[in-house]
Write a protein that holds these residues in place. Structure first.
Motif, PDB file in Angstrom:
ATOM      1  N   THR A 113       0.795  -1.235   0.000  1.00  0.00           N
ATOM      2  CA  THR A 113       0.000   0.000   0.000  1.00  0.00           C
ATOM      3  C   THR A 113       0.824   1.281   0.000  1.00  0.00           C
ATOM      4  O   THR A 113       0.252   2.360   0.158  1.00  0.00           O
ATOM      5  N   MET A 114       2.125   1.208  -0.178  1.00  0.00           N
ATOM      6  CA  MET A 114       2.961   2.367   0.134  1.00  0.00           C
ATOM      7  C   MET A 114       2.726   3.579  -0.757  1.00  0.00           C
ATOM      8  O   MET A 114       3.132   4.687  -0.412  1.00  0.00           O
ATOM      9  N   THR A 115       2.064   3.400  -1.895  1.00  0.00           N
ATOM     10  CA  THR A 115       1.812   4.551  -2.776  1.00  0.00           C
ATOM     11  C   THR A 115       0.541   5.311  -2.408  1.00  0.00           C
ATOM     12  O   THR A 115       0.311   6.402  -2.935  1.00  0.00           O
ATOM     13  N   TRP A 116      -0.257   4.757  -1.512  1.00  0.00           N
ATOM     14  CA  TRP A 116      -1.536   5.388  -1.180  1.00  0.00           C
ATOM     15  C   TRP A 116      -1.304   6.643  -0.339  1.00  0.00           C
ATOM     16  O   TRP A 116      -0.668   6.601   0.712  1.00  0.00           O
ATOM     17  N   GLY A 117      -1.842   7.753  -0.833  1.00  0.00           N
ATOM     18  CA  GLY A 117      -1.637   9.033  -0.173  1.00  0.00           C
ATOM     19  C   GLY A 117      -0.585   9.876  -0.858  1.00  0.00           C
ATOM     20  O   GLY A 117      -0.405  11.051  -0.543  1.00  0.00           O
ATOM     21  N   GLU A 118       0.110   9.296  -1.831  1.00  0.00           N
ATOM     22  CA  GLU A 118       1.107  10.027  -2.614  1.00  0.00           C
ATOM     23  C   GLU A 118       0.811   9.844  -4.095  1.00  0.00           C
ATOM     24  O   GLU A 118       0.319  10.756  -4.755  1.00  0.00           O
ATOM     25  N   GLN A 119       1.041   8.648  -4.627  1.00  0.00           N
ATOM     26  CA  GLN A 119       0.722   8.381  -6.026  1.00  0.00           C
ATOM     27  C   GLN A 119      -0.725   7.931  -6.217  1.00  0.00           C
ATOM     28  O   GLN A 119      -1.230   7.951  -7.339  1.00  0.00           O
ATOM     29  N   ASN A 120      -1.347   7.475  -5.147  1.00  0.00           N
ATOM     30  CA  ASN A 120      -2.752   7.043  -5.215  1.00  0.00           C
ATOM     31  C   ASN A 120      -3.607   7.794  -4.214  1.00  0.00           C
ATOM     32  O   ASN A 120      -3.164   8.086  -3.095  1.00  0.00           O
ATOM     33  N   THR A 121      -4.831   8.080  -4.626  1.00  0.00           N
ATOM     34  CA  THR A 121      -5.785   8.759  -3.756  1.00  0.00           C
ATOM     35  C   THR A 121      -6.426   7.771  -2.776  1.00  0.00           C
ATOM     36  O   THR A 121      -6.272   6.550  -2.903  1.00  0.00           O
ATOM     37  N   GLU A 122      -7.148   8.314  -1.821  1.00  0.00           N
ATOM     38  CA  GLU A 122      -7.882   7.475  -0.881  1.00  0.00           C
ATOM     39  C   GLU A 122      -8.874   6.579  -1.608  1.00  0.00           C
ATOM     40  O   GLU A 122      -8.968   5.376  -1.333  1.00  0.00           O
TER      41      GLU A 122
END
Length: 347
Positions: free
Chosen positions: A20-29
């Motif tokens: 999940t490490m891209t969530w909040g940077e490359q991916n939205t909620e």
């Protein structure tokens, strides 16, 4: 989806874990929630995160955001009992995460409580130490690694104190099991030895990088995993996307990790590109998707508990999870072995 034992904990996890490490940077909620819904529908029950996420890049402004996104999914879906939830405590050196403090008996509980708040849950199934206080040879540090610089007594005392903190959290009902990350064979065995000697929590897993071009786990750590039931949770099974082939020729597609981090954390270079080209040829020869071949290879390893996949787009996620249905033939495995001998240690 195949389920595998998580060490000696009695828990079983899917052989593919959703990273999940891209969530909040490359991916939205919303995108993070969509990935979780899809993954669970495909039989994934294992979710991995960390208190320092999101990344890439690592920055104070988004620290903890990934856990928060998972927390809103848990609160909104009511499906907490459907997942085995893993997170990681940040080691020494990230100044904006608990003032850069590594593992102490008291800092463990502080970190656990912070993750529980963000995750909106009462317990964490697997609580991992992101990297050792004494340092680590992972993330390309093995090229200049020098264990002689470690203080012998401090290293073991530090592990014992950390285990005491983890024991406090287990007894408080806040975590169910413990794991390591970016660890060595020696470090893992000290955790096992001290836990058995002092009746403290026994480590269930090691989360280290493992893929076709990074196979440091294959020797001493593989032996530890076999004899001690401390299996591998493989992060970066596609080597940060390299093994998909999308970066060949120096490409850096818009929105990709390489468009943000040119050297992909020290992974990208001429040796990497040459090895990848050879593995892409194997996939083409056998009519396989290269990403699925790379992940399916990880799943063949006898020490593998789960391979942690990550994606920024849903089509990538579908391809990666689809690796669960791919069985590599003896001919494919022989060709992979041939490439490895020609390109033994690209990164």
């Amino acid at each position: 989806m195949k389920m595998t034992p998580l060490g000696r904990t009695g828990m079983s996890v899917s052989e593919i874990c959703l990273g999940t490490m891209t969530w909040g940077e490359q991916n939205t909620e919303a995108e993070g929630h969509e990935q979780m819904d899809y993954a669970l529908d495909q039989g994934v029950n294992f979710i991995d995160t960390a208190e320092m996420y999101s990344t890439v890049p690592i920055r104070a402004e988004t620290q903890g955001r990934t856990e928060e996104i998972i927390g809103t999914w848990i609160a909104g879906s009511g499906r907490r009992d459907d997942i085995i939830l893993a997170t990681k405590m940040t080691g020494d050196g990230i100044s904006w995460v608990r003032d850069g403090q590594g593992y102490t008996r008291s800092s463990v509980m502080e970190a656990v409580d912070g993750s529980l708040r963000r995750l909106k849950t009462d317990y964490i199934d697997l609580y991992q130490l992101h990297w050792p206080n004494r340092g680590s040879y992972h993330f390309r540090k093995h090229w200049a690694f020098d264990a002689s610089q470690q203080e012998k007594s401090k290293a073991t005392d530090d592990i014992h104190e950390t285990l005491l903190g983890l024991d406090d959290a287990v007894k408080a009902g806040k975590i169910r099991a413990v794991g390591l990350s970016n660890e060595s064979a020696w470090g893992t065995m000290q955790f096992v030895r001290l836990a058995e000697q002092h009746n403290l929590p026994r480590v269930a897993s090691i989360q280290n990088e493992y893929n076709l071009i990074c196979r440091l786990f294959d020797t001493d750590l593989a032996e530890v995993a076999h004899h001690e039931d401390v299996g591998l949770l493989a992060f970066s099974p596609l080597a940060a996307g390299i093994l998909s082939g999308k970066y060949q020729g120096g490409a850096a597609p818009d929105g990709s990790r390489r468009s943000i981090q040119a050297d992909l954390g020290g992974r990208w270079g001429p040796a990497t590109e040459a090895a990848t080209a050879a593995y892409l040829d194997v996939a083409a020869k056998h009519g396989l998707d290269p990403s699925q071949m790379a992940i399916a290879f990880c799943l063949t390893r006898p020490f593998m508990t789960s391979a942690i996949i990550g994606a920024t787009k849903m089509d990538q996620l579908k391809i990666c999870i689809g690796a669960k249905d791919l069985t590599l033939t003896d001919a494919v495995m022989e060709d992979i072995a041939t490439v490895r001998r020609a390109h033994p240690m690209p990164i």
